[in-house]
Design a protein around this motif. Structure first.
Motif, PDB file in Angstrom:
ATOM      1  N   ARG A 135      17.262 -34.333   2.024  1.00 23.06           N
ATOM      2  CA  ARG A 135      16.837 -34.745   3.567  1.00 23.06           C
ATOM      3  C   ARG A 135      18.056 -34.275   4.637  1.00 23.06           C
ATOM      4  NH1 ARG A 135      14.021 -38.509   0.406  1.00 23.06           N
ATOM      5  NH2 ARG A 135      15.811 -39.841   0.014  1.00 23.06           N
ATOM      6  N   ARG A 136      19.492 -34.417   4.182  1.00 25.46           N
ATOM      7  CA  ARG A 136      20.326 -33.891   5.083  1.00 25.46           C
ATOM      8  C   ARG A 136      20.272 -32.357   5.200  1.00 25.46           C
ATOM      9  NH1 ARG A 136      25.806 -35.858   2.672  1.00 25.46           N
ATOM     10  NH2 ARG A 136      26.665 -34.957   4.466  1.00 25.46           N
ATOM     11  N   VAL A 137      19.672 -31.722   4.304  1.00 26.32           N
ATOM     12  CA  VAL A 137      19.520 -30.134   4.298  1.00 26.32           C
ATOM     13  C   VAL A 137      18.531 -29.903   5.638  1.00 26.32           C
ATOM     14  CG1 VAL A 137      18.532 -28.057   3.379  1.00 26.32           C
ATOM     15  CG2 VAL A 137      20.040 -29.469   2.145  1.00 26.32           C
TER      16      VAL A 137
ATOM     17  N   THR B 172      15.832 -22.514   5.039  1.00 24.72           N
ATOM     18  CA  THR B 172      16.459 -23.392   3.762  1.00 24.72           C
ATOM     19  C   THR B 172      16.513 -22.406   2.337  1.00 24.72           C
ATOM     20  OG1 THR B 172      14.423 -24.574   3.018  1.00 24.72           O
ATOM     21  CG2 THR B 172      15.805 -25.461   4.624  1.00 24.72           C
ATOM     22  N   GLU B 173      17.049 -22.692   1.468  1.00 27.31           N
ATOM     23  CA  GLU B 173      17.159 -22.415   0.436  1.00 27.31           C
ATOM     24  C   GLU B 173      16.605 -23.385  -0.772  1.00 27.31           C
ATOM     25  OE1 GLU B 173      20.887 -20.554  -0.115  1.00 27.31           O
ATOM     26  OE2 GLU B 173      20.355 -18.794   1.244  1.00 27.31           O
ATOM     27  N   GLY B 174      16.367 -22.632  -1.709  1.00 29.82           N
ATOM     28  CA  GLY B 174      16.048 -23.671  -3.203  1.00 29.82           C
ATOM     29  C   GLY B 174      14.889 -24.121  -3.263  1.00 29.82           C
ATOM     30  N   GLU B 175      14.919 -25.623  -3.792  1.00 25.86           N
ATOM     31  CA  GLU B 175      13.648 -26.387  -3.788  1.00 25.86           C
ATOM     32  C   GLU B 175      13.028 -26.631  -2.686  1.00 25.86           C
ATOM     33  OE1 GLU B 175      14.415 -29.457  -6.563  1.00 25.86           O
ATOM     34  OE2 GLU B 175      15.171 -28.253  -8.365  1.00 25.86           O
TER      35      GLU B 175
ATOM     36  N   ARG C  99       9.103 -25.977  -1.742  1.00 25.27           N
ATOM     37  CA  ARG C  99       8.088 -27.225  -1.478  1.00 25.27           C
ATOM     38  C   ARG C  99       7.741 -26.748   0.000  1.00 25.27           C
ATOM     39  NH1 ARG C  99      11.889 -30.347  -4.377  1.00 25.27           N
ATOM     40  NH2 ARG C  99      13.181 -30.930  -2.519  1.00 25.27           N
ATOM     41  N   ALA C 100       8.385 -26.404   0.848  1.00 24.46           N
ATOM     42  CA  ALA C 100       7.854 -26.103   2.382  1.00 24.46           C
ATOM     43  C   ALA C 100       6.742 -25.110   2.317  1.00 24.46           C
ATOM     44  CB  ALA C 100       9.146 -25.816   3.193  1.00 24.46           C
ATOM     45  N   LYS C 101       7.089 -24.156   1.501  1.00 26.12           N
ATOM     46  CA  LYS C 101       6.167 -22.688   1.377  1.00 26.12           C
ATOM     47  C   LYS C 101       4.633 -23.418   0.775  1.00 26.12           C
ATOM     48  CE  LYS C 101       7.668 -19.148  -0.375  1.00 26.12           C
ATOM     49  NZ  LYS C 101       8.478 -18.063  -1.198  1.00 26.12           N
ATOM     50  N   ALA C 102       4.836 -24.299  -0.132  1.00 29.39           N
ATOM     51  CA  ALA C 102       3.696 -24.817  -0.811  1.00 29.39           C
ATOM     52  C   ALA C 102       2.993 -25.524   0.137  1.00 29.39           C
ATOM     53  CB  ALA C 102       4.120 -25.583  -2.065  1.00 29.39           C
ATOM     54  N   LEU C 103       3.638 -26.472   0.711  1.00 30.08           N
ATOM     55  CA  LEU C 103       2.777 -27.566   1.699  1.00 30.08           C
ATOM     56  C   LEU C 103       2.439 -26.623   3.024  1.00 30.08           C
ATOM     57  CD1 LEU C 103       2.017 -30.430   2.110  1.00 30.08           C
ATOM     58  CD2 LEU C 103       4.253 -30.808   3.415  1.00 30.08           C
TER      59      LEU C 103
ATOM     60  N   SER D 259      21.598 -24.800   2.664  1.00 25.60           N
ATOM     61  CA  SER D 259      21.166 -25.173   1.518  1.00 25.60           C
ATOM     62  C   SER D 259      21.948 -26.357   0.955  1.00 25.60           C
ATOM     63  CB  SER D 259      21.479 -23.983   0.087  1.00 25.60           C
ATOM     64  OG  SER D 259      22.969 -23.825   0.351  1.00 25.60           O
ATOM     65  N   ARG D 260      21.568 -26.832  -0.383  1.00 24.85           N
ATOM     66  CA  ARG D 260      22.468 -28.184  -0.766  1.00 24.85           C
ATOM     67  C   ARG D 260      23.927 -27.979  -1.075  1.00 24.85           C
ATOM     68  NH1 ARG D 260      18.989 -31.902  -3.414  1.00 24.85           N
ATOM     69  NH2 ARG D 260      20.697 -32.435  -4.870  1.00 24.85           N
TER      70      ARG D 260
END
Length: 340
Positions: A42-44, A184-187, A191-195, A325-326
């Motif tokens: 969420r901070r990302v 962003t990077e990573g998960e 998730r954003a791409k999928a949604l 990223s995280r």
């Protein structure tokens, strides 16, 4: 071209800037707990808009101020008739801004959860109500001979306006998902791409219905062109998102919003607030405007200061252009939660 027409166009440009920039802010806020799995995620997401969200809201202030100065009767009738809806938007924006600043002050999951809900609600409510407001402006509202609004709050909640609200809600959610994937990077990015795909599909259905309804009921002949541009850009944005081309997808959502604003303001002109009960009571660019001298002074001020503001905001986006990223998120440093 008369100064009244120039300021009508300038106000349309200001609203375009606001809806494009604040649109992805709203989308990120609405999806805050949907795309994240923990506080670091969420901070990302918040950090993707952290340096720019308050600057994006300046466009709203300038659009409102320009309307007040250039078309005072439009401003008066609009803000008195839409008072409750605009008050709800204002409260939501305030709560959202406070939430951004306060969620990290206490190191407590319960504390952060409450402010996260405030961010999501404070993003979704304006995203919905701005669409309702603009649809009512284009469709027209009941006005008396003195241009006073004679309807109620429920008058604004008609099918066309509600469709407009659902359209802006879905488009901004898609706009925000694409922005998160872009920044962003990573998960979180995955998730954003999928949604983005289901959000884009909903935006296409709602947006196409709303634009065709607008065109058939209120549009001019030439506004078919921006309707087509908006439709093609939105479909292209969904296709680009599916291919993982976030930059092109974001450009597509931006073009969709720009073209939609052109359709709305093009359908409205030369009125600024049509009277649905009697066309003679409508406010136009002529009968709602300030004096020519006022408009002339405003034009010179805009010519001098607008490039400065645009340059500064462009510089801000350039400085904060990199992905988040995280690994960029430091440990939480809020005050310890009090004992229950």
């Amino acid at each position: 071209m008369a100064l009244t027409d120039i300021w009508f166009l300038l106000i349309a440009v200001l609203w375009t800037g606001y809806l494009v920039l604040e649109g992805f802010d709203f989308g990120v806020g609405m999806l805050l707990r949907v795309l994240s799995r923990d506080n670091t995620d969420r901070r990302v997401m918040i950090n993707t808009i952290g340096p720019v969200w308050d600057g994006n809201e300046v466009w709203l202030l300038v659009a409102g101020g320009a309307t007040f100065a250039a078309f005072p009767l439009w401003y008066a009738s609009l803000f008195s008739g839409f008072y409750l809806a605009l008050l709800v938007i204002l409260v939501a924006l305030i709560v959202r801004g406070v939430a951004f600043e306060f969620r990290g002050k206490i190191d407590s999951d319960r504390w952060r959860r409450g402010w996260d809900i405030a961010i999501m609600t404070g993003s979704a409510v304006p995203a919905l109500l701005w669409g309702v407001a603009f649809a009512n402006i284009v469709q027209g509202v009941p006005l008396d001979a003195d241009h006073n609004y004679t309807g109620t709050f429920l008058t604004l909640l008609n099918p066309y306006a509600l469709l407009g609200g659902l359209t802006t809600l879905s488009v901004f959610a898609f706009h925000g998902a694409v922005f998160v994937a872009l920044k962003t990077e990573g998960e979180v990015r995955a998730r954003a791409k999928a949604l983005a795909m289901p959000l884009g599909g909903a935006a296409i259905v709602l947006g196409a219905t709303f634009l065709v309804w607008t065109q058939l009921a209120h549009g001019a002949g030439w506004t078919w062109a921006p309707v087509a541009v908006a439709a093609i850009a939105l479909v292209a944005a969904v296709a680009a998102a599916r291919l993982g081309r976030e930059g092109w997808a974001f450009a597509g959502t931006v073009l969709t919003i720009v073209a939609t604003v052109i359709v709305l303001f093009g359908s409205l002109y030369p009125d600024v607030l049509p009277a649905s009960n009697d066309a003679a009571n409508s406010l136009t660019t002529t009968n709602a405007s300030s004096t020519p001298y006022t408009l002339e002074i405003m034009t010179w001020v805009a010519v001098i200061f607008t490039p400065v503001v645009l340059a500064y905001q462009a510089w801000t986006y350039w400085v904060f252009r990199k992905r988040v990223s995280r690994a960029h998120i430091p440990a939480a440093q809020g005050l310890p939660a009090g004992r229950s």
